[in-house]
Design a protein around this motif. Structure first.
Motif, short mmCIF file in Angstrom:
data_model
loop_
_atom_site.label_atom_id
_atom_site.label_comp_id
_atom_site.label_asym_id
_atom_site.label_seq_id
_atom_site.Cartn_x
_atom_site.Cartn_y
_atom_site.Cartn_z
N ARG A 155 0.83 -1.20 0.00
CA ARG A 155 0.00 0.00 0.00
C ARG A 155 0.86 1.25 0.00
O ARG A 155 0.61 2.21 -0.73
CB ARG A 155 -0.92 0.01 1.23
N GLY A 156 1.90 1.24 0.85
CA GLY A 156 2.78 2.40 0.93
C GLY A 156 3.46 2.69 -0.39
O GLY A 156 3.56 3.85 -0.82
N ARG A 157 3.95 1.64 -1.06
CA ARG A 157 4.65 1.83 -2.33
C ARG A 157 3.70 2.27 -3.44
O ARG A 157 4.03 3.15 -4.24
CB ARG A 157 5.37 0.54 -2.72
N LEU A 158 2.51 1.66 -3.47
CA LEU A 158 1.56 2.03 -4.51
C LEU A 158 0.99 3.42 -4.29
O LEU A 158 0.63 4.11 -5.26
CB LEU A 158 0.43 1.00 -4.58
N ALA A 159 0.91 3.85 -3.04
CA ALA A 159 0.42 5.20 -2.77
C ALA A 159 1.34 6.23 -3.42
O ALA A 159 0.87 7.20 -4.03
CB ALA A 159 0.32 5.44 -1.27
N VAL A 160 2.64 6.02 -3.29
CA VAL A 160 3.61 6.93 -3.91
C VAL A 160 3.49 6.87 -5.43
O VAL A 160 3.48 7.91 -6.11
CB VAL A 160 5.04 6.58 -3.47
N ASP A 161 3.38 5.66 -5.97
CA ASP A 161 3.25 5.51 -7.42
C ASP A 161 1.97 6.18 -7.92
O ASP A 161 1.97 6.84 -8.98
CB ASP A 161 3.23 4.03 -7.80
N LEU A 162 0.89 5.99 -7.18
CA LEU A 162 -0.39 6.57 -7.58
C LEU A 162 -0.31 8.09 -7.61
O LEU A 162 -0.79 8.73 -8.55
CB LEU A 162 -1.48 6.11 -6.63
N ARG A 163 0.30 8.66 -6.59
CA ARG A 163 0.49 10.11 -6.56
C ARG A 163 1.25 10.59 -7.80
O ARG A 163 0.85 11.55 -8.46
CB ARG A 163 1.27 10.49 -5.29
N ASN A 164 2.34 9.90 -8.13
CA ASN A 164 3.15 10.30 -9.28
C ASN A 164 2.37 10.18 -10.59
O ASN A 164 2.49 11.05 -11.48
CB ASN A 164 4.41 9.45 -9.35
N ILE A 165 1.58 9.13 -10.71
CA ILE A 165 0.79 8.93 -11.93
C ILE A 165 -0.25 10.03 -12.09
O ILE A 165 -0.43 10.60 -13.18
CB ILE A 165 0.13 7.53 -11.92
N LEU A 166 -0.97 10.33 -11.03
CA LEU A 166 -2.02 11.36 -11.10
C LEU A 166 -1.43 12.72 -11.43
O LEU A 166 -1.99 13.48 -12.24
CB LEU A 166 -2.79 11.42 -9.78
N TYR B 235 -9.92 11.05 -3.71
CA TYR B 235 -9.43 9.78 -3.16
C TYR B 235 -10.05 9.57 -1.79
O TYR B 235 -9.82 10.35 -0.86
CB TYR B 235 -7.91 9.82 -3.07
N VAL B 236 -10.84 8.53 -1.64
CA VAL B 236 -11.50 8.22 -0.38
C VAL B 236 -10.66 7.24 0.43
O VAL B 236 -10.20 6.21 -0.08
CB VAL B 236 -12.90 7.61 -0.64
N THR B 237 -10.43 7.57 1.70
CA THR B 237 -9.67 6.68 2.58
C THR B 237 -9.98 6.99 4.05
O THR B 237 -10.49 8.08 4.37
CB THR B 237 -8.15 6.84 2.33
N HIS B 238 -9.67 6.04 4.91
CA HIS B 238 -9.74 6.29 6.36
C HIS B 238 -8.34 6.39 6.95
O HIS B 238 -8.17 6.57 8.15
CB HIS B 238 -10.51 5.16 7.07
N ASP B 239 -7.31 6.30 6.09
CA ASP B 239 -5.92 6.28 6.51
C ASP B 239 -5.29 7.65 6.25
O ASP B 239 -5.06 8.03 5.10
CB ASP B 239 -5.18 5.18 5.72
N ALA C 242 -3.63 9.33 2.85
CA ALA C 242 -4.24 10.54 2.30
C ALA C 242 -3.20 11.62 2.05
O ALA C 242 -3.18 12.25 0.98
CB ALA C 242 -5.31 11.06 3.26
N THR C 243 -2.30 11.84 3.01
CA THR C 243 -1.29 12.89 2.85
C THR C 243 -0.24 12.52 1.81
O THR C 243 0.35 13.41 1.17
CB THR C 243 -0.61 13.20 4.19
N THR C 244 -0.01 11.22 1.62
CA THR C 244 0.93 10.78 0.59
C THR C 244 0.40 11.05 -0.81
O THR C 244 1.13 11.51 -1.69
CB THR C 244 1.23 9.28 0.73
N ILE C 245 -0.87 10.81 -1.01
CA ILE C 245 -1.45 10.85 -2.35
C ILE C 245 -1.98 12.22 -2.74
O ILE C 245 -1.83 12.66 -3.88
CB ILE C 245 -2.58 9.79 -2.46
N ALA C 246 -2.58 12.93 -1.79
CA ALA C 246 -3.37 14.11 -2.13
C ALA C 246 -2.61 15.43 -1.98
O ALA C 246 -1.67 15.55 -1.19
CB ALA C 246 -4.63 14.15 -1.27
N ASP C 247 -3.07 16.43 -2.74
CA ASP C 247 -2.61 17.80 -2.56
C ASP C 247 -3.27 18.42 -1.33
O ASP C 247 -2.70 19.30 -0.68
CB ASP C 247 -2.98 18.65 -3.78
N ARG C 248 -4.49 17.95 -1.04
CA ARG C 248 -5.27 18.52 0.06
C ARG C 248 -6.10 17.41 0.69
O ARG C 248 -6.68 16.58 -0.02
CB ARG C 248 -6.17 19.63 -0.48
N VAL C 249 -6.15 17.40 2.01
CA VAL C 249 -6.93 16.40 2.74
C VAL C 249 -8.13 17.09 3.37
O VAL C 249 -7.98 18.09 4.09
CB VAL C 249 -6.10 15.70 3.83
N VAL C 250 -9.33 16.56 3.09
CA VAL C 250 -10.56 17.11 3.64
C VAL C 250 -11.14 16.10 4.63
O VAL C 250 -11.49 14.98 4.25
CB VAL C 250 -11.59 17.41 2.53
#
Length: 223
Positions: free
Chosen positions: A172-183, A192-196, A200-208
């Motif tokens: 999950r940690g590795r794919l989160a970084v990859d996903l951020r880079n791809i987007l 991106y919906v998550t409870h983690d 959230a902070t790894t992938i998103a520009d902004r966390v709501v």
């Protein structure tokens, strides 16, 4: 000035049984911005995502995409891509045919489809996987294919509903970084919906945080 990818104005989702998982939500996602919706179970994260996509009826409020009011439009006319927790790949189609599905529906010529599929597989670091059966993929590979399929049609907004939650923590940690880079490399606006929170902070520009928007768990909300 570029129109926001998404504007929610007082959006409420109410089910026939009276449960109201989403109440009076206002949210704006800028062009190319990745926003994470964070919250515990029962706060309506997935229901809000489904309301944006048109998979659930918005009972009050408005949904705007790129300056267009889409509240009453059916799902297939909203231009959203979706990636779910289980990927929802077509089991009877190869990797390439999964990726090409939306392109076929859009009427893209075969040669261009083939080029686009190869491009998407490069993007998600799965070159050469065109002929693989999806049943032979690992969980991480399957989610990469699901992401590539959604991005292939260049959606005006990508909706991701806890797509990494079924994977082990290290992956999950590795794919989160990859996903951020791809987007970010594709300039794709996404929710991106998550409870983690870390994810959230790894992938998103902004966390709501949905609680900060006034969301409270509805005990009658569907599991």
């Amino acid at each position: 000035m570029t129109k926001p990818a998404l504007e929610l104005r007082g959006v409420t989702v109410r089910y026939p049984d009276g449960s109201t998982p989403v109440r009076d939500i206002d949210l704006t996602v800028a062009d190319g911005e990745v926003v994470a919706l964070l919250g515990a179970s029962g706060l309506g994260k997935s229901s809000l995502l489904r309301g944006i996509a048109g998979l659930e009826r918005v009972s009050a409020g408005e949904v705007w995409m790129r300056g267009e009011l889409v509240t009453e439009l059916p799902t297939h006319r909203r231009g959203c891509g979706m990636v779910f927790q289980d990927g929802q790949l077509f089991p009877y189609r190869s990797v390439a045919k999964n990726l090409a599905y939306g392109l076929e529906v859009a009427g893209m010529p075969k040669a261009q489809r083939r080029e686009r599929v190869a491009e998407m597989l490069e993007l998600v670091d799965l070159p050469g996987y065109e002929d693989r059966a999806v049943q032979t993929l690992s969980g991480g590979q399957a989610q990469r294919v699901a992401l590539a399929r959604s991005l292939a049609v260049t959606p005006r907004l990508l909706l991701l509903d806890e797509p990494l939650s079924a994977l082990d923590a290290d992956l999950r940690g590795r794919l989160a970084v990859d996903l951020r880079n791809i987007l970010k490399s594709t300039g794709t606006a996404a929710i991106y919906v998550t409870h983690d929170r870390q994810e959230a902070t790894t992938i998103a520009d902004r966390v709501v945080d949905l609680e900060a928007l006034g969301q409270q768990p509805d005990r009658r909300t569907r599991p």
